[in-house]
Design a protein around this motif. Sequence first.
Motif, PDB file in Angstrom:
ATOM      1  N   THR A 109     -11.250   4.644  15.463  1.00 52.28           N
ATOM      2  CA  THR A 109     -10.292   3.894  15.401  1.00 52.28           C
ATOM      3  C   THR A 109     -10.903   2.515  14.963  1.00 52.28           C
ATOM      4  N   ARG A 110     -12.350   2.069  15.480  1.00 56.27           N
ATOM      5  CA  ARG A 110     -12.940   0.923  15.109  1.00 56.27           C
ATOM      6  C   ARG A 110     -13.158   0.948  13.547  1.00 56.27           C
ATOM      7  N   MET A 111     -13.498   2.032  12.935  1.00 56.61           N
ATOM      8  CA  MET A 111     -13.575   2.240  11.461  1.00 56.61           C
ATOM      9  C   MET A 111     -12.478   2.016  10.739  1.00 56.61           C
ATOM     10  N   LEU A 112     -11.323   2.738  11.119  1.00 55.93           N
ATOM     11  CA  LEU A 112      -9.971   2.630  10.645  1.00 55.93           C
ATOM     12  C   LEU A 112      -9.455   1.148  10.611  1.00 55.93           C
ATOM     13  N   SER A 113      -9.657   0.326  11.646  1.00 57.73           N
ATOM     14  CA  SER A 113      -9.243  -0.996  11.603  1.00 57.73           C
ATOM     15  C   SER A 113     -10.113  -1.805  10.681  1.00 57.73           C
ATOM     16  N   ARG A 114     -11.317  -1.638  10.594  1.00 57.28           N
ATOM     17  CA  ARG A 114     -12.250  -2.313   9.637  1.00 57.28           C
ATOM     18  C   ARG A 114     -11.940  -2.052   8.257  1.00 57.28           C
ATOM     19  N   VAL A 115     -11.762  -0.673   7.929  1.00 62.73           N
ATOM     20  CA  VAL A 115     -11.444  -0.516   6.450  1.00 62.73           C
ATOM     21  C   VAL A 115      -9.943  -1.299   6.152  1.00 62.73           C
ATOM     22  N   LYS A 116      -9.005  -1.220   7.074  1.00 57.61           N
ATOM     23  CA  LYS A 116      -7.708  -1.704   6.715  1.00 57.61           C
ATOM     24  C   LYS A 116      -8.164  -3.412   6.459  1.00 57.61           C
ATOM     25  N   ALA A 117      -8.848  -3.827   7.426  1.00 54.22           N
ATOM     26  CA  ALA A 117      -9.335  -5.417   7.346  1.00 54.22           C
ATOM     27  C   ALA A 117      -9.783  -5.639   6.129  1.00 54.22           C
ATOM     28  N   GLU A 176     -18.501 -11.723   5.455  1.00 60.23           N
ATOM     29  CA  GLU A 176     -17.218 -11.820   5.976  1.00 60.23           C
ATOM     30  C   GLU A 176     -17.143 -11.013   7.183  1.00 60.23           C
ATOM     31  N   PHE A 177     -17.485  -9.614   7.221  1.00 57.18           N
ATOM     32  CA  PHE A 177     -17.356  -8.907   8.537  1.00 57.18           C
ATOM     33  C   PHE A 177     -18.435  -8.808   9.275  1.00 57.18           C
ATOM     34  N   GLY A 178     -19.515  -9.171   8.977  1.00 59.14           N
ATOM     35  CA  GLY A 178     -20.753  -9.232   9.591  1.00 59.14           C
ATOM     36  C   GLY A 178     -21.381  -7.778   9.744  1.00 59.14           C
ATOM     37  N   THR A 212     -22.592  -0.041   5.274  1.00 62.46           N
ATOM     38  CA  THR A 212     -21.394   0.087   5.964  1.00 62.46           C
ATOM     39  C   THR A 212     -20.127  -0.269   5.010  1.00 62.46           C
ATOM     40  N   VAL A 213     -20.270  -1.508   4.235  1.00 65.07           N
ATOM     41  CA  VAL A 213     -19.118  -1.970   3.354  1.00 65.07           C
ATOM     42  C   VAL A 213     -19.097  -0.666   2.048  1.00 65.07           C
ATOM     43  N   GLN A 214     -20.171  -0.278   1.746  1.00 64.46           N
ATOM     44  CA  GLN A 214     -20.071   0.919   0.949  1.00 64.46           C
ATOM     45  C   GLN A 214     -19.275   2.132   1.160  1.00 64.46           C
ATOM     46  N   ARG A 215     -19.606   2.487   2.468  1.00 69.25           N
ATOM     47  CA  ARG A 215     -18.820   3.690   3.115  1.00 69.25           C
ATOM     48  C   ARG A 215     -17.380   3.156   3.199  1.00 69.25           C
ATOM     49  N   ASP A 216     -17.005   2.054   3.646  1.00 66.98           N
ATOM     50  CA  ASP A 216     -15.710   1.637   3.727  1.00 66.98           C
ATOM     51  C   ASP A 216     -14.892   1.550   2.484  1.00 66.98           C
ATOM     52  N   LEU A 217     -15.731   1.022   1.520  1.00 61.59           N
ATOM     53  CA  LEU A 217     -15.282   1.158   0.116  1.00 61.59           C
ATOM     54  C   LEU A 217     -14.887   2.286  -0.538  1.00 61.59           C
ATOM     55  N   HIS A 218     -15.837   3.408  -0.285  1.00 62.66           N
ATOM     56  CA  HIS A 218     -15.524   4.619  -0.532  1.00 62.66           C
ATOM     57  C   HIS A 218     -14.413   5.141  -0.156  1.00 62.66           C
ATOM     58  N   VAL A 219     -13.996   4.865   1.165  1.00 64.25           N
ATOM     59  CA  VAL A 219     -12.692   5.640   1.841  1.00 64.25           C
ATOM     60  C   VAL A 219     -11.690   5.038   1.037  1.00 64.25           C
ATOM     61  N   ARG A 225      -2.983  -1.041  -8.360  1.00 66.59           N
ATOM     62  CA  ARG A 225      -1.629  -1.034  -8.169  1.00 66.59           C
ATOM     63  C   ARG A 225      -0.931  -0.133  -7.408  1.00 66.59           C
ATOM     64  N   LYS A 226      -1.549   0.735  -6.772  1.00 58.25           N
ATOM     65  CA  LYS A 226      -0.821   1.671  -5.946  1.00 58.25           C
ATOM     66  C   LYS A 226      -0.090   0.989  -4.717  1.00 58.25           C
ATOM     67  N   LYS A 227       1.007   1.594  -4.309  1.00 60.36           N
ATOM     68  CA  LYS A 227       1.852   0.817  -3.321  1.00 60.36           C
ATOM     69  C   LYS A 227       1.288   1.269  -2.024  1.00 60.36           C
ATOM     70  N   VAL A 228       1.195   0.312  -1.244  1.00 62.27           N
ATOM     71  CA  VAL A 228       0.842   0.601   0.358  1.00 62.27           C
ATOM     72  C   VAL A 228       1.430   0.217   1.330  1.00 62.27           C
ATOM     73  N   LYS A 229       2.051   0.779   2.414  1.00 63.23           N
ATOM     74  CA  LYS A 229       2.588   0.440   3.366  1.00 63.23           C
ATOM     75  C   LYS A 229       1.864  -0.036   4.710  1.00 63.23           C
ATOM     76  N   ILE A 230       1.541  -1.167   5.043  1.00 62.52           N
ATOM     77  CA  ILE A 230       0.772  -1.673   6.071  1.00 62.52           C
ATOM     78  C   ILE A 230       1.665  -1.776   7.352  1.00 62.52           C
ATOM     79  N   SER A 231       0.846  -1.185   8.430  1.00 61.43           N
ATOM     80  CA  SER A 231       1.444  -1.109   9.775  1.00 61.43           C
ATOM     81  C   SER A 231       0.475  -1.515  10.725  1.00 61.43           C
TER      82      SER A 231
END
Length: 72
Positions: free
Chosen positions: A6-14, A33-35, A40-47, A66-72
């Motif tokens: 959950t923490r990782m997914l929240s960070r990737v979204k941020a 920015e995220f400390g 860790t940044v590379q892993r998040d960017l890879h996702v 340009r991919k459309k994304v629905k943010i919830s």
Amino acid sequence: MNRSTTRMLSRVKAVYLFIREHGTVSTTDLSEEFGITHRTVQRDLHVLQYNGLVESPNRGKWAITRKKVKIS
């Protein structure tokens, strides 16, 4: 989901929202920015890249696609 997922997914979204708001950013910008570490940044960017949401037009720089994304 467990807490770390959950923490990782929240960070990737941020991270995605930060790139969307600021335009092209570097891995160093994201790390500061995220400390979090550059690794860790590379892993998040890879996702995000795997899902077609970001691309690296220049080495070490990242921008959203340009991919459309629905943010919830």
